[in-house]
Design an enzyme around this catalytic site. Structure first.
Site, mmCIF file in Angstrom:
data_model
loop_
_atom_site.group_PDB
_atom_site.id
_atom_site.type_symbol
_atom_site.label_atom_id
_atom_site.label_comp_id
_atom_site.label_asym_id
_atom_site.label_seq_id
_atom_site.Cartn_x
_atom_site.Cartn_y
_atom_site.Cartn_z
ATOM 1 N N GLU A 52 -1.790 -8.752 -1.102
ATOM 2 C CA GLU A 52 -3.806 -8.774 -1.921
ATOM 3 C C GLU A 52 -4.458 -9.025 -2.935
ATOM 4 O O GLU A 52 -5.346 -9.031 -3.357
ATOM 5 C CB GLU A 52 -3.720 -8.121 -0.463
ATOM 6 C CG GLU A 52 -3.510 -8.073 0.962
ATOM 7 C CD GLU A 52 -3.401 -7.639 1.962
ATOM 8 O OE1 GLU A 52 -4.415 -7.354 2.976
ATOM 9 O OE2 GLU A 52 -3.550 -6.167 0.996
ATOM 10 N N ALA A 100 0.919 -0.950 0.002
ATOM 11 C CA ALA A 100 0.220 0.176 0.241
ATOM 12 C C ALA A 100 1.076 1.301 -0.296
ATOM 13 O O ALA A 100 2.576 1.013 0.520
ATOM 14 C CB ALA A 100 -0.938 0.093 1.037
ATOM 15 N N GLU A 149 2.624 -6.134 7.305
ATOM 16 C CA GLU A 149 1.623 -5.097 7.863
ATOM 17 C C GLU A 149 2.424 -4.878 8.873
ATOM 18 O O GLU A 149 2.144 -4.194 9.841
ATOM 19 C CB GLU A 149 0.303 -5.275 7.526
ATOM 20 C CG GLU A 149 0.061 -4.478 6.117
ATOM 21 C CD GLU A 149 0.574 -5.988 5.372
ATOM 22 O OE1 GLU A 149 -0.546 -5.990 4.215
ATOM 23 O OE2 GLU A 149 0.712 -7.331 5.544
ATOM 24 N N GLY A 163 -0.403 -5.105 -0.141
ATOM 25 C CA GLY A 163 -1.621 -4.763 -0.905
ATOM 26 C C GLY A 163 -1.365 -5.485 -2.170
ATOM 27 O O GLY A 163 -1.931 -5.493 -2.816
#
Length: 262
Positions: free
Chosen positions: A116, A70, A136, A113
């Site tokens: 993901e 992210a 994370e 991310g």
């Protein structure tokens, strides 16, 4: 197809009418997944979803990174309310509405991310240099776009727990062995190998492909009994398509079928 700020979209990829490529295009930040980038990805997917010529979508990054996570700069000082009001997660949810096959072609880093996003696709083809992980925990938070859920479904509780709690990366071969990745190929031929797989799928009956995708995904949403019933109904439904008649006729006539998507 419109021009996007954060991605590159190629229809007729490698001059194949039924294959499209979406390439994440924020190379200076290793394709960090900003809200705007995710909006671009989902908008492009829906445009390709509505395009009758497109049958398969490939999603990729670059040689250094599929997406390295992210955009932390967007998130570092955010409050819970900021996160609730950011429509980033609503955008992610829309990806499950894409009925056409979406293949993630991953070179380099697919972290946080990025991992993901790759798992949100139907399957992953990885270059042998690829690295996957949910780091994370190393910055004081946890996955928020499916990392604890899709990773666990892909590789099992023990391996997912180890990956999420340590934040350590796994290489392409470990990811393949664990079931996260469908196939590992040389990094330099990743897009060619993914294209060849996309060609095979694009030559199948489009209605049957969509129904098969639905049925496989349903395996993670319901009991075996309900899943079997869902599969059976989709099987029956294929017999209402002209492509099913063409496919079986071509088989009996010992020729290649010509599918038109109806």
């Amino acid at each position: 197809m419109k021009n996007f700020e954060n991605i590159l979209v190629t229809k007729n990829y490698r001059e194949h009418a039924h294959i499209a490529l979406i390439q994440l295009n924020r190379p200076k930040v290793l394709n960090a997944l900003s809200t705007d980038l995710m909006k671009d990805v989902v908008e492009a997917m829906f445009l390709l979803e509505d395009d009758k010529d497109v049958r398969v979508i490939i999603l990729t990054g670059n040689d250094r990174a599929f997406a390295a996570g992210a955009d932390i700069g967007q998130m570092a000082d955010a409050s819970p309310i900021d996160q609730i009001n950011d429509n980033r997660f609503r955008t992610w949810k829309q990806m499950v509405l894409i009925t056409k096959p979406v293949i993630a072609a991953v070179n380099g880093f697919a972290l946080g991310g990025g991992c993901e996003l790759a798992m949100s696709c139907d399957f992953i083809i990885a270059g042998d240099s690829a690295k996957f992980g949910q780091p994370e925990i190393k910055i004081g938070t946890i996955p928020g776009a499916g990392g604890t859920q899709r990773l666990t479904r892909a590789i099992g509780k023990s391996k997912a727990m180890l990956a999420v709690l340590t934040g350590d990366m796994m290489d392409a071969y470990e990811a393949e062995k664990s079931g996260l990745v469908a196939k590992v190929v040389p990094a330099e031929t990743l897009l060619q190998e993914t294209f060849e797989i996309a060609k095979i799928i694009s030559n199948r009956a489009p209605v049957a492909v969509k129904l098969a995708k639905e049925a496989v995904n349903m395996a993670f949403e319901c009991s075996l009994k309900d899943g079997m019933e869902y599969e059976r109904r989709n099987f029956y439904l294929t017999f209402s398509s002209k492509d099913q008649k063409e496919g079986m006729k071509a088989f009996m006539e010992k020729r290649e079928p010509k599918y038109e998507g109806n």
